[in-house]
Design a protein around this motif. Sequence first.
Motif, PDB file in Angstrom:
ATOM      1  N   ARG A 194       0.847  -1.120  -0.262  1.00  0.00           N
ATOM      2  CA  ARG A 194       0.075  -0.130  -0.077  1.00  0.00           C
ATOM      3  C   ARG A 194       0.964   1.047  -0.043  1.00  0.00           C
ATOM      4  O   ARG A 194       1.001   2.105  -0.862  1.00  0.00           O
ATOM      5  CB  ARG A 194      -0.837   0.077   0.838  1.00  0.00           C
ATOM      6  N   LYS A 195       1.925   1.090   1.190  1.00  0.00           N
ATOM      7  CA  LYS A 195       2.469   2.516   0.609  1.00  0.00           C
ATOM      8  C   LYS A 195       3.762   2.457  -0.493  1.00  0.00           C
ATOM      9  O   LYS A 195       3.187   3.596  -0.483  1.00  0.00           O
ATOM     10  CB  LYS A 195       3.884   1.911   2.476  1.00  0.00           C
ATOM     11  N   THR A 196       3.740   1.323  -0.666  1.00  0.00           N
ATOM     12  CA  THR A 196       4.626   1.609  -1.995  1.00  0.00           C
ATOM     13  C   THR A 196       4.018   2.217  -3.557  1.00  0.00           C
ATOM     14  O   THR A 196       4.021   3.329  -3.870  1.00  0.00           O
ATOM     15  CB  THR A 196       5.493   0.625  -3.001  1.00  0.00           C
ATOM     16  N   TRP A 197       2.667   1.841  -3.352  1.00  0.00           N
ATOM     17  CA  TRP A 197       1.623   2.500  -4.107  1.00  0.00           C
ATOM     18  C   TRP A 197       1.227   3.754  -4.250  1.00  0.00           C
ATOM     19  O   TRP A 197       1.773   4.473  -4.933  1.00  0.00           O
ATOM     20  CB  TRP A 197       0.350   1.601  -4.571  1.00  0.00           C
ATOM     21  N   THR A 198       1.690   3.910  -3.648  1.00  0.00           N
ATOM     22  CA  THR A 198       0.122   5.559  -2.395  1.00  0.00           C
ATOM     23  C   THR A 198       1.468   6.864  -2.748  1.00  0.00           C
ATOM     24  O   THR A 198       1.758   7.675  -3.224  1.00  0.00           O
ATOM     25  CB  THR A 198       0.549   5.653  -1.110  1.00  0.00           C
ATOM     26  N   ASN A 199       2.860   6.093  -2.040  1.00  0.00           N
ATOM     27  CA  ASN A 199       4.067   7.475  -2.858  1.00  0.00           C
ATOM     28  C   ASN A 199       5.147   7.159  -3.550  1.00  0.00           C
ATOM     29  O   ASN A 199       5.993   7.919  -3.680  1.00  0.00           O
ATOM     30  CB  ASN A 199       4.915   6.614  -1.392  1.00  0.00           C
ATOM     31  N   LYS A 200       5.146   6.094  -3.984  1.00  0.00           N
ATOM     32  CA  LYS A 200       5.964   5.870  -5.399  1.00  0.00           C
ATOM     33  C   LYS A 200       5.574   5.923  -6.670  1.00  0.00           C
ATOM     34  O   LYS A 200       5.325   5.925  -7.990  1.00  0.00           O
ATOM     35  CB  LYS A 200       6.906   4.666  -5.314  1.00  0.00           C
ATOM     36  N   LEU A 201       4.615   4.421  -6.896  1.00  0.00           N
ATOM     37  CA  LEU A 201       4.260   3.562  -7.827  1.00  0.00           C
ATOM     38  C   LEU A 201       3.129   4.380  -8.853  1.00  0.00           C
ATOM     39  O   LEU A 201       2.631   4.586  -9.840  1.00  0.00           O
ATOM     40  CB  LEU A 201       3.638   2.598  -7.788  1.00  0.00           C
ATOM     41  N   GLY A 202       1.636   5.031  -7.751  1.00  0.00           N
ATOM     42  CA  GLY A 202       0.684   5.749  -7.970  1.00  0.00           C
ATOM     43  C   GLY A 202       1.031   6.332  -8.990  1.00  0.00           C
ATOM     44  O   GLY A 202       0.662   7.078  -9.732  1.00  0.00           O
ATOM     45  N   PRO A 203       1.783   7.071  -7.567  1.00  0.00           N
ATOM     46  CA  PRO A 203       1.677   9.033  -8.677  1.00  0.00           C
ATOM     47  C   PRO A 203       2.776   9.083  -9.775  1.00  0.00           C
ATOM     48  O   PRO A 203       2.837  10.137 -10.867  1.00  0.00           O
ATOM     49  CB  PRO A 203       3.083   9.442  -7.806  1.00  0.00           C
ATOM     50  N   ALA A 204       4.057   7.423  -9.953  1.00  0.00           N
ATOM     51  CA  ALA A 204       4.647   8.013 -11.294  1.00  0.00           C
ATOM     52  C   ALA A 204       4.184   7.321 -12.544  1.00  0.00           C
ATOM     53  O   ALA A 204       3.824   8.070 -13.199  1.00  0.00           O
ATOM     54  CB  ALA A 204       5.674   6.818 -11.078  1.00  0.00           C
TER      55      ALA A 204
END
Length: 364
Positions: A24-34
């Motif tokens: 969840r953290k990876t998606w919210t902070n890194k992957l999703g925004p990218a």
Amino acid sequence: MIPNILDSVFTSLAEQRPEFANARKTWTNKLGPALAAREAERKAIIKKARNRTIATAIVVLTITLVLSILFAGGDFFGFAIFLGIMITVVASGVAWTPLFAMKSETKQLVVGSAAEAFGFRYDTLHPDISGVADWKSAGEWIKAREGVDKGISLFQPGGGDEPPTPAFDYLKTAKLMPGYDKRKFEDLIEGERADAKFSLVECKLTEEQGSGKNRRTVTTFQGLLFHIEYPQRFLGRTLLARRGWSKGWFSNKDLEKVDLTSVELEKAFQVYSTDQVEARFLLTPDRMERLVALERHFKGGKLRGIFEGDHLTLALEAKDQFEAGSIWRPLYDPQRYISALTEIGLVCDVIDGFLTREWVRDKL
């Protein structure tokens, strides 16, 4: 995806295995925004390429109609239409190259992030075509790679033809791979699991069959190659395959048929080994079920493999894997990441199932 549903999905995912705890953290902070930041560029690339293709098609169609009027005749008209289509494809084809580049970059980003969750490394093995936008840059790209990247083509995006892992050569030597004229490799995943090094790569083999007008390119294998290195050597040589893949085994007098304890597995698989005791120890019903689960998830088949020396190597026929979703759909979709995590997790399940010797106890 609605935020509340998204939270529920990632919460459920985190409960499946420890590697998913930070998904969840990876998606919210890194992957999703990218991915969200790249969406406008994706739409612009598609619009530009589509407009160029339409403009080219209009010009070619106009010329085709004029020539058809000047040289009236049904045969010529049919040929002119075919030629016009080919010219349109060739002339506008390079306009779609930036989209292929974005697809590869997105794949690297999504699957790479999923691999990092397990401490693994991922590489699409695709060439860098991000600088190709027209025929001039395409020509420069091709010229720069003459004699360098063997097997890599600008107009057939994919990996090269040199095996990036030992898996292919081991399987070929064991007569577990079909014949081929050309080969390509992509989607390389490497890492360590319980102190054992492993690698996974996708392989595609093609062969030219027939002659003259009947000549065609046939895919003889497309799937995944697994290679796991063991700190301790196997005592014997054991070959495993779905029934129907016993090519050349019977000519080896050192190999003897191994009877599996499960009647269902006995009907589905055939096993030959130089060490009956070790083969039965390795291929327990639980481990065999993990292999069947691997086939089921990847919608694959014709699983086969070899246990020998310090390695376990498997081949599984399956369609394209680790694609991280379609480039024709919006990039901001958590399912891209969740699917990649799930696929790599299943690979780990298979590896874990075989790393149960005394030396690996308590390391998983």
